[in-house]
Design a protein around this motif. Structure first.
Motif, short mmCIF file in Angstrom:
data_model
loop_
_atom_site.label_atom_id
_atom_site.label_comp_id
_atom_site.label_asym_id
_atom_site.label_seq_id
_atom_site.Cartn_x
_atom_site.Cartn_y
_atom_site.Cartn_z
N GLY A 260 0.86 -1.18 0.00
CA GLY A 260 0.00 0.00 0.00
C GLY A 260 0.89 1.23 0.00
N ALA A 261 0.50 2.27 -0.71
CA ALA A 261 1.37 3.43 -0.86
C ALA A 261 1.76 4.02 0.50
CB ALA A 261 0.68 4.50 -1.72
N GLU A 262 0.79 4.31 1.35
CA GLU A 262 1.10 4.91 2.65
C GLU A 262 1.61 3.87 3.63
OE1 GLU A 262 -1.84 4.88 1.25
OE2 GLU A 262 -2.17 6.88 0.43
N PHE A 263 1.20 2.62 3.44
CA PHE A 263 1.73 1.51 4.23
C PHE A 263 3.25 1.49 4.13
CE2 PHE A 263 3.36 -2.79 4.27
CZ PHE A 263 2.65 -3.49 5.23
N ILE A 264 3.77 1.61 2.91
CA ILE A 264 5.23 1.57 2.71
C ILE A 264 5.89 2.79 3.36
CG2 ILE A 264 7.06 1.60 0.97
CD1 ILE A 264 4.99 0.32 -0.98
N VAL A 265 5.28 3.95 3.16
CA VAL A 265 5.84 5.16 3.76
C VAL A 265 5.88 5.01 5.29
CG1 VAL A 265 5.47 7.63 4.11
CG2 VAL A 265 5.15 6.63 1.84
N ALA A 266 4.82 4.45 5.85
CA ALA A 266 4.76 4.30 7.31
C ALA A 266 5.85 3.36 7.80
CB ALA A 266 3.37 3.79 7.72
N VAL A 267 6.03 2.22 7.14
CA VAL A 267 7.06 1.28 7.57
C VAL A 267 8.44 1.91 7.43
CG1 VAL A 267 8.17 -0.93 7.07
CG2 VAL A 267 5.67 -0.77 7.06
N GLY A 268 8.66 2.60 6.31
CA GLY A 268 9.96 3.23 6.08
C GLY A 268 10.30 4.23 7.17
N LEU A 269 9.33 5.04 7.55
CA LEU A 269 9.57 6.04 8.59
C LEU A 269 9.79 5.38 9.95
CD1 LEU A 269 6.96 8.67 7.42
CD2 LEU A 269 9.43 9.06 7.63
N ALA A 270 8.98 4.35 10.25
CA ALA A 270 9.11 3.71 11.56
C ALA A 270 10.47 3.05 11.71
CB ALA A 270 7.99 2.67 11.75
N ARG A 271 10.97 2.44 10.65
CA ARG A 271 12.27 1.79 10.73
C ARG A 271 13.39 2.80 10.99
NH1 ARG A 271 12.51 -3.55 6.95
NH2 ARG A 271 10.91 -4.63 8.18
N LEU A 272 13.16 4.04 10.56
CA LEU A 272 14.18 5.06 10.77
C LEU A 272 13.96 5.80 12.09
CD1 LEU A 272 14.54 6.35 7.12
CD2 LEU A 272 16.11 4.88 8.40
N GLY A 273 13.07 5.25 12.94
CA GLY A 273 12.96 5.76 14.29
C GLY A 273 11.90 6.82 14.51
#
Lengths: 291, 291, 291, 291, 291, 291
Positions: C30-43
């Motif tokens: 999912g477009a925002e799903f990916i953005v959310a995971v990417g941001l969470a992994r970076l803290g």
């Protein structure tokens, strides 16, 4: 050497549905190949004689045997000729369909090291070899063994598609069986080897779902088929032979010979390969079978 | 019928390392098989003539062709004989090693439907067929085509391991090439078919990494090899042939014939199968190549 | 909360050849799903709002997000309605073919927690959501953000097959882009969002093979596309957005924002999943890109 | 034409655990699709009518049917609309969970070739079609068959999640069943089609683990369920229908009709695909079942 | 014996994403293990000494070596102790992450057969062994070799996570390097072994992407890195060592030593296994590299 | 908090034949990890305390638990230390062979949050933890629970290879068992924990193929083992514990506690993972077991 054996070995490709599936499994196999690996894993000294192609499949066969500790110093790779191949379709609950791709690799009579056979305790051969390119070599080996008093073990192993002429099969396999001191025969093959059923040879009858039996010194021993999971039945009978011979080499009681044969059958059938599942001596207790 | 073609088809097993790996891929293939599928996907009427074995692999070949809309009404399954087989090792960056397992299936001269060939626009054959069991049938087909004024397309397709005698190859392939109106030849095969390089036939030279070229009406056209990802190069040249012939059937300009050939090469090489990656007309724009 | 985002998420099935292959890969995206995971992994602290189906695919989406530390306390599973699905064909060197299977799960305006958005630093939305079932919810979220002075980040993300009417797309996406403080737009979408290209918003242009650029305070910064291996390009642009926003949240220099965006693109493309390859902060140095 | 059938076909993705696993299997299926393949493999002339999407999944459905020799000349691909899709979770020992992704492809009444149906021996339809987009077309086909004295075969095939309103299901399926000359009904569906249980139609009751039964000319025949390995039960009932109808077309005795139905059930369940395991006439003896 | 080598061998599990993927690959490996296999495939007589665990992984290591024709008669399996294990994450374009699971298997000084080493042409050891459990045994072997005038080959092979104390590494590896007649050192390790960089030993510097170089008799030879496909770089450097040593054993020119090293690197990197891709002498021409 | 649990968790690699196969499966597991997931899926509030390595495997463990809704706020990743690992060989019909690779990650007494345990309804620990690095922490937790009147649940879980000294095992496990209010013990472990078999604790005896039993208030309840398919028995006993505890937390009748335990056993064994097959409350009816 405890056991000298000779025969053909093959690359084997297994598919669950040749007509549709892309996924397949590539392995190597062979009737005496399996017996040799089975015996080596149980600590016996075994030599395998055969000719493979001068290709990667041939290299795989020799690499596997060498890795398992089977003596392949007599075996040869024949440059310019491919290793034989089997294509098998194995579907749950159905008998496997097997296509043989035979090639020009041929074990000749002259390749048979008479002295080494004479110095072994057992010679083991299988009827499938009589149907393939190595028949003459096999006869030479049997002659050498009998001349030297080496115990001859024979698995009848009749494969319908390799014998276009039933009469020839009956003649050849019958004669071969008559050379045996120890004879492994399927229920369905009893008619083929009738002349060999008399005399005092040790005859092990493999009755499929109805188990196995042997008559030794006038006493018949019976064991039901093991009730363990069957992932792929390929190699089960050869595993039985290896187990039985191993127990015979160790002078176990006939019932224990059958039991070890059944045990190896159970190990071999518990995975997709014809030989990878075979147990070392240390692994024997890992599978429990009745009997 | 736009194109009539004939030849052998095979089961093919691909491994990344025959000596070690268990994982393999089972598919079907064949030089003219690929050309036929490629043309059918681009909307041409194609018939394929061949004999497959009366087994599951043979059924797969005919099922695939029928599914793709190739006319297989002349093809036959020969009961009691297995379908031929290839064992291929495909390692990244290395030329594939291929073992041929040829069998007794044989297309005879009498199996060739002279009338149907005479009623087609093109006949396409490949030199690999001249090395296999169907040579006489192929000659009969070429004669029928020439007699009826059908355009004859030939791919030289010399495979070293199928021609033990180089002189025989030179003779056979040279004569075949001389029957061609359209000739596909690899750079490395130019010497083999020297007598065919003169005259006004349309000769397409496949130079591998150096691209492809054709001379038509005295003008030479060149195209570099497409710079698209190569997953498995198997079937690339046959795909080129299909693309080129398709463009020829549609009367495209020679440069566009090369371009479509290259395009099909790129599609075929983008996946592991020799033919599955071939595009429909609608898919042609999905891959971009230079030139 | 650093970033609040909302949108749809899907089960996704990827095949290398839908027409032929049995092997496929099942994942979620999912477009925002990916953005959310990417941001969470970076803290960063991220919340994702969406409605999934009351099925196993929906459970997988929420499980993944929760596992990654994304706040899904506002998200809902809608019993009796399946999660949306994508079927993708990904072939080497070709643009993916995607089929959308949309379902009745619908995020309503009333599901939008105005207060939580108002309490976040950024709101991120994507134009794909404007084309799907959650358009009204998205508008409500944007209004809430703007009213509270929350920075609004918008990815235009025009998908042709979801907008039957180009005029509607132009209107909707244009208006959405005009609400953005930070705008991610593909080169090919510039015409769609013309009215938003003026003003002082931060506009990041994604030029595909020609790299990325941004103009901040009148200075234009450019970065070429990373020259790292691409296994599957799916999720690359969303990864870029996550990387860029992460750098923006950390007040990095515009050139470093582009660089981190490119870095996440490289990570995302290095494996088959749209999101599994995304790096933690500790992993950022593992991939080297130029620029 | 021996049998004319119509209905929907789908792409189907199977996973052992949708919530966690990446590995999945992509195939095609459909109630009447399976029946058509089963009949064609047993040598009957079959036509399948349906509308698939104008995509790769639709191409796969038509390619498979054409490859199997099913006549698809009436079938259509609807450009711009995707093929329907199923997502199935199949876990050992548990009933499969299936999600339907239905799309806009719709077989209209006008697509039904009344003449071709009138010229067939049997028409076969399934109740699942009455729940999907092709209901009117199905009714038109049944009317055409009855008007022309064509034998009408109906499988009730009630799927709970496709019928939000039980009353509508009862009405529709009851009426459909009353049009049948041959009726396949699950034990659990007997109440749904009560009005059809009287009269002299041939009613085959599928009792799951308790086997199958049929009453013909006042005599009831019973057969237990086959005790063969079940890899994936998907397609078992449709395979039964194909086997039964095949035997009926060959005028076999009622007990032999049940037996062949059971045999096809056993073949279908022995592999992961709904239809790939179906036997040709030559393969029928490969599986042994009791009864 | 041409080359005697000793060290540790491991089971190795490779994953493309440890954090998410279920699919993994199980193989065996080891620095000297790879060198031994590489040399044996090129026809040299090699012995490998090491202690493996008394488990299946240990059996696999010995089986592979025996199968490849490496003499393992000195190697031992230590009952009750597991074989060491590596867990590797290999992602496209990124350096592998490796976790070492070391165990109690320990090659003791007393296990080193001084006489057999004295009777060999070369002894090869690697600095990784100095960091693991076999350091004393390694020293004993080097002493035995030097005493007998056996050529000592050393690969520095510094692995950061195995040397908690950099000073200890510098001391140990520096001393080891000073014992070498032939020294393989990475560009990044030059500082670690500074004292060994003078003198007349043959020093091969592996510069990664910038190729390899050697100075022999005052002449420096350079070769760029091969531009062949890299599937998994694991084992590349050990393959280089095997190729170089093989050429040295055959008295080839220094430039040809580098070339064969590079060639083996290219073979090793062309597949997922550290050693399976290594070529036989017959396979050497299959890969073309520049230089 | 309903249940607080603590212990070690591991990466686990499963192979069908370590000696030969390349294909393996990578997952995570742990005795209390499984219990925690099982309870969370059934709607209970659970916390898991443990130390994982600061690597990808450790990240996977915490990600999975967090995704499942297990509270891991007390858990820690220990930088510089790898997560423990298991290598398992699972062959059909044979007991699994497991190798433990233990590492320096160690849960210390000081890591135990006494207050949080005191605030829970149950504390669950397993005897495997007493054999590993977290023994002191476990004792501290049990003391805290007993002091606060929290119900203590103990699974004896004796693993032979982790206890070199049987006497130590007897002492440790016996003492641990005596701290239990609810005790899960295998038939084969009864002797180890004899002192705990008296008193009024709730003792559940797991008798393998002979089923399970419990005596509550002087009444003994028995349930046979479920006759459902077993794909991989790993995790079955821990699943039983989770099911039993869940039923206990819901005040179900003893017979229903056993039944739910058995049900979870059946779910866990129906797939290859130790925990992925565990059911949610909604899934409980999907599997039918007798009893």
């Amino acid at each position: 050497m405890d056991v000298y054996t000779l025969g053909e070995a093959f690359a084997v490709v297994t598919s669950s549905r040749v007509r549709h599936e892309h996924e397949a499994r590539l392995d190597v196999t062979g009737a005496e190949f399996i017996v040799a690996v089975g015996l080596a894993r149980l600590g016996h000294e075994v030599a395998w004689l055969g000719k493979v192609g001068g290709d990667e499949a041939g290299a795989r066969i020799l690499t596997v045997l060498r890795g398992e500790g089977v003596d392949v110093s007599d075996a040869r790779a024949q440059e310019g000729s491919p290793t034989g191949m089997l294509l098998k379709e194995v579907r749950a609950g159905q008998e496997a369909k097997t296509t043989y791709y035979r090639t020009g690799t041929r074990l000749a009579q002259g390749n048979v090291p008479v002295d080494r056979i004479a110095g072994s305790r057992f010679l083991h051969v299988s009827g499938i070899t009589a149907a393939l390119n190595a028949r003459d070599a096999m006869h030479a080996a049997v002659r050498a063994a009998r001349a030297a008093g080496v115990t001859v073990s024979v698995a009848v192993d009749y494969r319908e598609q390799l014998w276009p002429d039933l009469r020839e099969a009956t003649e050849e396999l019958g004669a071969l069986a008559c050379s045996a001191d120890v004879l492994f025969v399927r229920q369905s093959e009893l008619d083929l080897v009738k002349p060999a059923l008399t005399g005092d040879r040790e005859i092990i009858v493999m009755r499929g779902t109805r188990g196995v039996s042997v008559r030794v010194d006038g006493v018949r021993h019976d064991l039901p088929r093991p009730a363990t999971p069957v992932v792929d039945p390929g190699g089960s009978e050869e595993a039985f032979v290896a187990g039985y011979l191993s127990a015979l080499l160790e002078y176990l009681h006939p019932a224990d010979r059958l039991r070890r044969g059944n045990l190896l059958t159970a190990f071999a059938a518990s995975g997709p390969s014809d030989w990878q599942g075979l147990p070392t001596t240390a692994e024997l207790p890992l599978l429990e079978i009745e009997g």
